[in-house]
Design an enzyme around this catalytic site. Structure first.
Site, PDB file in Angstrom:
ATOM      1  N   SER A 108      58.472  81.708  10.135  1.00 41.97           N
ATOM      2  CA  SER A 108      57.024  81.588  10.241  1.00 41.97           C
ATOM      3  C   SER A 108      56.890  81.358  12.191  1.00 41.97           C
ATOM      4  O   SER A 108      57.426  82.482  12.655  1.00 41.97           O
ATOM      5  CB  SER A 108      56.894  80.081   9.539  1.00 41.97           C
ATOM      6  OG  SER A 108      55.609  79.172   9.836  1.00 41.97           O
ATOM      7  N   HIS A 133      54.473  85.070   7.204  1.00 40.24           N
ATOM      8  CA  HIS A 133      53.521  84.282   6.273  1.00 40.24           C
ATOM      9  C   HIS A 133      52.510  84.099   6.999  1.00 40.24           C
ATOM     10  O   HIS A 133      52.559  83.880   7.941  1.00 40.24           O
ATOM     11  CB  HIS A 133      54.313  83.318   5.120  1.00 40.24           C
ATOM     12  CG  HIS A 133      55.285  82.813   5.453  1.00 40.24           C
ATOM     13  ND1 HIS A 133      55.479  81.735   5.013  1.00 40.24           N
ATOM     14  CD2 HIS A 133      54.661  81.592   7.032  1.00 40.24           C
ATOM     15  CE1 HIS A 133      55.407  80.194   5.339  1.00 40.24           C
ATOM     16  NE2 HIS A 133      54.690  80.787   6.372  1.00 40.24           N
TER      17      HIS A 133
END
Length: 207
Positions: A108, A133
């Protein structure tokens, strides 16, 4: 890119090291000792508090020597988007080269900071994992609140995709498609993707 649901390990036990200064021994915590060698370690969830500490360390190193390389080691599941972007913007502001290293995992916002290092100086250890993501965000409140929050999430999504596309040289459309779900990569795959430049292979000891 919200904070992870995994439990965060407590950092209550901070190692201390003893250093001979020439005028006697001095005790300091391990993070302060690493900072002397221009090393910053991000090993937790990236919160506002963590970001404030990292930004302060980066600004201190800029004041100390604006041209000497900084080294950031990352082992993080990610965290808050605005916290990560505060670190990202400061990294870009510094002016000196920034070496980034993934040890363990960079997911992330951790992955975004990893790839934000100076091109040619972004590394990962062989068994590390990298994941990208889209930002997560729960929405609630009035219908007007929901609309505003959804708009903000979309704006952040576009901004993060542009940063990632610029850092990896991947087409923006590919970044958007790949990050619609949790997209995991090995160190070698991350190199092929453009997230890092080299996989660091430890030298074998000779006897």
């Amino acid at each position: 890119m919200s904070h992870s649901s995994h439990p965060r390990p407590e950092m209550s036990l901070t190692p201390y090291v003893i250093e001979d200064t020439g005028r006697g021994e001095r005790s300091m915590d391990i993070y302060s000792r690493l900072l002397k060698d221009r090393i910053i370690f991000i090993g937790t969830e990236i919160t506002d508090q963590v970001a404030n500490v990292v930004v302060a360390q980066l600004l201190f190193l800029k004041m100390e020597d604006p041209k000497k390389d900084v080294h950031i080691y990352i082992n993080s599941l990610g965290g808050y988007i605005t916290s990560g972007l505060a670190i990202y913007d400061t990294m870009q502001y510094l002016g000196c080269d920034i070496n980034t290293y993934c040890i363990g995992q960079a997911a992330s916002m951790g992955a975004l900071l990893l790839t934000a290092g100076t091109k040619g100086k972004r590394f990962a250890l062989p068994n590390s994992r990298i994941m990208i993501h889209q930002p997560y965000g729960g929405v609630g409140g009035t219908s007007a609140d929901v609309a505003l929050q959804a708009k903000e999430i979309l704006e952040l999504k576009k901004r993060l995709n542009h940063i990632m596309a610029d850092s990896t040289r991947q087409p923006l459309e590919k970044i958007a498609a790949d990050s619609e779900r949790d997209f995991y990569m090995s160190a070698v795959e991350a190199k092929d993707y453009g997230l890092i430049d080299e996989v660091v292979v430890p030298k074998k000891k000779t006897t």
